[in-house]
Design a protein around this motif. Structure first.
Motif, PDB file in Angstrom:
ATOM      1  N   UNK A  56     -23.139  -1.035 -16.980  1.00 33.04           N
ATOM      2  CA  UNK A  56     -23.812  -0.900 -15.688  1.00 33.04           C
ATOM      3  C   UNK A  56     -23.231  -1.889 -14.695  1.00 33.04           C
ATOM      4  N   UNK A  57     -23.017  -1.410 -13.482  1.00 35.89           N
ATOM      5  CA  UNK A  57     -22.707  -2.266 -12.345  1.00 35.89           C
ATOM      6  C   UNK A  57     -23.600  -1.791 -11.212  1.00 35.89           C
ATOM      7  N   UNK A  58     -24.580  -2.612 -10.853  1.00 35.72           N
ATOM      8  CA  UNK A  58     -25.582  -2.263  -9.856  1.00 35.72           C
ATOM      9  C   UNK A  58     -26.349  -1.025 -10.346  1.00 35.72           C
ATOM     10  N   UNK A  59     -26.299   0.077  -9.620  1.00 34.91           N
ATOM     11  CA  UNK A  59     -27.033   1.287 -10.031  1.00 34.91           C
ATOM     12  C   UNK A  59     -26.092   2.361 -10.562  1.00 34.91           C
ATOM     13  N   UNK A  60     -24.897   1.948 -10.931  1.00 33.67           N
ATOM     14  CA  UNK A  60     -23.918   2.902 -11.455  1.00 33.67           C
ATOM     15  C   UNK A  60     -23.586   2.553 -12.897  1.00 33.67           C
ATOM     16  N   UNK A  61     -23.183   3.582 -13.641  1.00 37.12           N
ATOM     17  CA  UNK A  61     -22.816   3.405 -15.042  1.00 37.12           C
ATOM     18  C   UNK A  61     -21.426   3.974 -15.253  1.00 37.12           C
ATOM     19  N   UNK A  62     -20.595   3.203 -15.906  1.00 37.94           N
ATOM     20  CA  UNK A  62     -19.265   3.682 -16.296  1.00 37.94           C
ATOM     21  C   UNK A  62     -19.359   4.143 -17.739  1.00 37.94           C
ATOM     22  N   UNK A  63     -18.893   5.363 -17.973  1.00 39.59           N
ATOM     23  CA  UNK A  63     -18.807   5.910 -19.325  1.00 39.59           C
ATOM     24  C   UNK A  63     -17.318   5.993 -19.639  1.00 39.59           C
ATOM     25  N   UNK A  64     -16.870   5.138 -20.552  1.00 43.62           N
ATOM     26  CA  UNK A  64     -15.462   5.093 -20.911  1.00 43.62           C
ATOM     27  C   UNK A  64     -15.296   4.987 -22.412  1.00 43.62           C
ATOM     28  N   UNK A  65     -14.058   4.953 -22.849  1.00 41.01           N
ATOM     29  CA  UNK A  65     -13.794   4.838 -24.278  1.00 41.01           C
ATOM     30  C   UNK A  65     -12.714   3.792 -24.519  1.00 41.01           C
ATOM     31  N   UNK A  66     -12.775   3.194 -25.697  1.00 46.08           N
ATOM     32  CA  UNK A  66     -11.783   2.188 -26.056  1.00 46.08           C
ATOM     33  C   UNK A  66     -11.734   2.031 -27.560  1.00 46.08           C
ATOM     34  N   UNK A  67     -10.564   1.653 -28.048  1.00 42.45           N
ATOM     35  CA  UNK A  67     -10.447   1.263 -29.458  1.00 42.45           C
ATOM     36  C   UNK A  67     -10.434  -0.256 -29.583  1.00 42.45           C
ATOM     37  N   UNK A  68     -10.434  -0.950 -28.446  1.00 39.53           N
ATOM     38  CA  UNK A  68     -10.499  -2.417 -28.402  1.00 39.53           C
ATOM     39  C   UNK A  68     -11.542  -2.799 -27.350  1.00 39.53           C
ATOM     40  N   UNK A  69     -12.835  -2.598 -27.658  1.00 44.27           N
ATOM     41  CA  UNK A  69     -13.853  -2.757 -26.618  1.00 44.27           C
ATOM     42  C   UNK A  69     -13.976  -4.166 -26.039  1.00 44.27           C
ATOM     43  N   UNK A  70     -13.744  -5.206 -26.817  1.00 45.99           N
ATOM     44  CA  UNK A  70     -13.866  -6.564 -26.248  1.00 45.99           C
ATOM     45  C   UNK A  70     -12.855  -6.773 -25.128  1.00 45.99           C
ATOM     46  N   UNK A  71     -11.609  -6.385 -25.379  1.00 46.26           N
ATOM     47  CA  UNK A  71     -10.580  -6.542 -24.349  1.00 46.26           C
ATOM     48  C   UNK A  71     -10.852  -5.622 -23.163  1.00 46.26           C
ATOM     49  N   UNK A  72     -11.275  -4.402 -23.442  1.00 43.70           N
ATOM     50  CA  UNK A  72     -11.509  -3.456 -22.362  1.00 43.70           C
ATOM     51  C   UNK A  72     -12.642  -3.922 -21.464  1.00 43.70           C
ATOM     52  N   UNK A  73     -13.748  -4.337 -22.059  1.00 43.23           N
ATOM     53  CA  UNK A  73     -14.886  -4.756 -21.250  1.00 43.23           C
ATOM     54  C   UNK A  73     -14.595  -6.036 -20.474  1.00 43.23           C
ATOM     55  N   UNK A  74     -13.717  -6.872 -21.004  1.00 40.27           N
ATOM     56  CA  UNK A  74     -13.338  -8.091 -20.285  1.00 40.27           C
ATOM     57  C   UNK A  74     -12.584  -7.750 -19.001  1.00 40.27           C
TER      58      UNK A  74
END
Length: 141
Positions: A56-74
């Motif tokens: 979530x960022x403010x009132x929006x949601x990003x729906x994404x995919x990753x095989x390395x979620x820690x790096x991606x979310x950073x």
């Protein structure tokens, strides 16, 4: 017989401190299920665990995919990690189609009632990082 309580030390896989002890298996991490005392072989690559993430960022949601979620979310500007769902591009694309009416652009969606309900169902399965650790533990076993 099962006993629950603090592990003798942090889980070697996820770092959690609570465990479940059985007479046949000894201690297992309560969060991810990893057997206490086992150490993943550092010379072997970790198994690939694809996740669909909801941030979530403010009132929006990003729906994404990753095989390395820690790096991606950073690398993504966000206020909060809402949930993980196990799966890759096929699950991500299914969710994009499911919530197409809420799409704001790219992979960003308005935090609507249907999307909130879906995220709550995912959250009922567990905290995202604990789920990820459990999936990793299962794949390593």
């Amino acid at each position: 017989m099962k006993t629950t309580g603090p592990l003798p030390g942090p889980c070697g896989l996820c770092g959690a401190r609570n465990g479940v002890r059985t007479t046949s298996e000894g201690w297992r991490c309560a969060a991810c299920g990893w057997r206490y005392g086992d150490v993943p072989d550092p010379e072997l690559p970790l198994p690939r665990i694809d996740v669909v993430y909801y941030v979530r960022f403010d009132t929006r949601v990003k729906i994404g995919t990753s095989r390395a979620p820690r790096q991606r979310l950073a690398s993504i500007r966000h206020d909060e990690l809402l949930a993980f769902e196990r799966g890759g591009r096929d699950v991500e694309q299914r969710r994009h189609r499911e919530f197409a009416a809420e799409r704001e652009g790219g992979e960003w969606f308005t935090l609507s009632v249907p999307l909130t309900a879906h995220i709550r169902r995912l959250q009922a399965e567990g905290e995202p990082w604990q789920l990820y650790a459990r999936w990793l533990s299962e794949a390593l076993s």
